[in-house]
Design a protein around this motif. Structure first.
Motif, PDB file in Angstrom:
ATOM      1  N   SER A 103       0.952  -1.133   0.108  1.00 24.25           N
ATOM      2  CA  SER A 103      -0.113   0.029  -0.047  1.00 24.25           C
ATOM      3  C   SER A 103       0.863   0.896  -0.109  1.00 24.25           C
ATOM      4  CB  SER A 103      -0.959   0.040   1.215  1.00 24.25           C
ATOM      5  OG  SER A 103      -0.043   0.099   2.477  1.00 24.25           O
ATOM      6  N   SER A 104       2.079   1.209   0.705  1.00 28.50           N
ATOM      7  CA  SER A 104       2.851   2.341   0.673  1.00 28.50           C
ATOM      8  C   SER A 104       3.259   2.835  -0.760  1.00 28.50           C
ATOM      9  CB  SER A 104       4.073   2.099   1.520  1.00 28.50           C
ATOM     10  OG  SER A 104       4.929   0.919   0.926  1.00 28.50           O
ATOM     11  N   SER A 133       9.103   9.496  -0.051  1.00 27.25           N
ATOM     12  CA  SER A 133       9.080   9.662   1.368  1.00 27.25           C
ATOM     13  C   SER A 133       7.777   9.139   2.204  1.00 27.25           C
ATOM     14  CB  SER A 133       9.453  10.978   2.040  1.00 27.25           C
ATOM     15  OG  SER A 133       9.696  11.167   3.391  1.00 27.25           O
ATOM     16  N   PHE A 134       6.557   9.527   1.344  1.00 31.23           N
ATOM     17  CA  PHE A 134       5.474   9.467   2.005  1.00 31.23           C
ATOM     18  C   PHE A 134       4.536   8.207   1.403  1.00 31.23           C
ATOM     19  CE2 PHE A 134       0.877  10.207   2.569  1.00 31.23           C
ATOM     20  CZ  PHE A 134       0.636  10.809   3.878  1.00 31.23           C
ATOM     21  N   PRO A 135       3.942   7.307   1.977  1.00 28.62           N
ATOM     22  CA  PRO A 135       4.370   7.073   3.600  1.00 28.62           C
ATOM     23  C   PRO A 135       5.626   5.901   3.573  1.00 28.62           C
ATOM     24  CG  PRO A 135       2.322   5.605   2.581  1.00 28.62           C
ATOM     25  CD  PRO A 135       2.869   6.565   1.408  1.00 28.62           C
ATOM     26  N   SER A 136       5.886   5.602   4.755  1.00 27.83           N
ATOM     27  CA  SER A 136       7.007   4.973   5.123  1.00 27.83           C
ATOM     28  C   SER A 136       6.622   3.367   4.741  1.00 27.83           C
ATOM     29  CB  SER A 136       7.306   4.900   6.663  1.00 27.83           C
ATOM     30  OG  SER A 136       8.390   3.678   6.908  1.00 27.83           O
ATOM     31  N   ALA A 140       4.683   0.297   6.998  1.00 23.73           N
ATOM     32  CA  ALA A 140       3.631  -0.457   6.157  1.00 23.73           C
ATOM     33  C   ALA A 140       4.057  -1.834   6.219  1.00 23.73           C
ATOM     34  CB  ALA A 140       3.610   0.144   4.813  1.00 23.73           C
ATOM     35  N   LEU A 141       5.173  -2.171   6.148  1.00 21.24           N
ATOM     36  CA  LEU A 141       5.530  -3.650   6.235  1.00 21.24           C
ATOM     37  C   LEU A 141       5.082  -4.198   7.740  1.00 21.24           C
ATOM     38  CD1 LEU A 141       6.652  -6.303   5.635  1.00 21.24           C
ATOM     39  CD2 LEU A 141       8.824  -5.289   5.730  1.00 21.24           C
ATOM     40  N   ALA A 142       5.579  -3.270   8.909  1.00 24.65           N
ATOM     41  CA  ALA A 142       5.387  -3.920   9.972  1.00 24.65           C
ATOM     42  C   ALA A 142       3.813  -3.713  10.347  1.00 24.65           C
ATOM     43  CB  ALA A 142       5.757  -2.714  10.986  1.00 24.65           C
ATOM     44  N   PHE A 192       0.191   3.848   8.999  1.00 23.27           N
ATOM     45  CA  PHE A 192      -0.711   3.044   9.616  1.00 23.27           C
ATOM     46  C   PHE A 192      -2.052   2.997   8.989  1.00 23.27           C
ATOM     47  CE2 PHE A 192       2.419   3.769  12.869  1.00 23.27           C
ATOM     48  CZ  PHE A 192       2.609   2.700  13.610  1.00 23.27           C
ATOM     49  N   LEU A 193      -2.536   4.091   8.473  1.00 20.15           N
ATOM     50  CA  LEU A 193      -3.805   4.284   7.968  1.00 20.15           C
ATOM     51  C   LEU A 193      -3.646   3.595   6.446  1.00 20.15           C
ATOM     52  CD1 LEU A 193      -4.322   8.243   8.436  1.00 20.15           C
ATOM     53  CD2 LEU A 193      -5.168   6.083   9.946  1.00 20.15           C
TER      54      LEU A 193
END
Length: 235
Positions: A103-104, A133-136, A140-142, A192-193
């Motif tokens: 998703s990132s 840079s946006f998002p990380s 996102a993996l975590a 996270f979102l």
């Protein structure tokens, strides 16, 4: 994981979470002074690096890197498929964790925010440049892995531990990315979102189609029974 938790009005959740990510991304990128104010956090952390925290942050940088993500997801899926003989869990784990992670990349391509300038940091630990840079991706993996592990453990005695670690680990990863100086705070918050939006979408698609698709894959049947079609779960 034949059935995944699926919120009611899941499509609305996906739209709202995605809209929140895009809104935050474009505000962070285009609002005058927003990035400058955020960058002060990176600079302050860069001036106060600690040996132990630096070692932890650099370990996280490697473990949750693209290569690390592929290894973690692949090994877990192989374990579930070969050792636990659970093809459904293997495919579901891979789908959920990969969706959250990837998703990132989707939002990176849309927002195209420049990374913090390492030349302006007192002690750049892992200098990176570019408009990604946006998002990380690390965060996102975590988050994707956290959801996948929780779904796997939710009906077992490990559910509470999975939930606690599912919150704690992504937060630590998020803090480490700002500490290293390769992301702004809003980058990691958006992850996270974004990852959650992707997981909600994948859960809905999985609940709708897995029962009719997985049994048609001969390779999976060699490792164990493949679940029949299941009704959607609402939570």
């Amino acid at each position: 994981m034949a059935e995944l938790p699926q919120p009611r009005l899941w499509g609305l959740w996906v739209v709202l979470l995605s809209a929140a990510v895009l809104t935050l991304g474009f505000v962070a990128k285009d609002l005058p002074g927003f990035t400058t104010n955020e960058f002060t956090v990176d600079q302050e952390l860069s001036r106060n690096h600690d040996g132990f925290l630096t070692a932890v942050a650099m370990l996280i940088n490697s473990v949750f890197s693209p290569a690390g993500g592929v290894v973690i997801i692949a090994l877990t899926c192989v374990f579930l498929l070969v050792v636990r003989k659970s093809p459904v869990n293997a495919v579901a784990f891979g789908a959920v964790s990969a969706a959250g992670w990837l998703s990132s990349q989707f939002f990176k391509a849309i927002v195209e925010r420049q990374r913090p300038n390492p030349a302006l940091l007192f002690d750049p630990l892992a200098p990176e440049t570019g408009s990604n840079s946006f998002p990380s991706g690390h965060v996102a993996l975590a988050v994707g892995l956290a959801w996948a592990v929780f779904f796997l453990a939710r009906n077992t005695r490990w559910a509470r531990l999975a939930a606690v670690l599912g919150i704690l680990v992504p937060v630590v990863v998020a803090c480490s990315r700002v500490y290293v100086g390769v992301h702004y705070p809003s980058d990691v918050i958006a992850s996270f979102l974004a990852a959650t939006a992707a997981v909600v979408l994948v859960a809905a698609v999985w609940n709708r189609y897995q029962g009719s698709i997985l049994p048609r894959i001969p390779l999976l049947g060699r490792f164990g029974p493949v679940a029949p079609a299941a009704d959607s779960v609402h939570s």
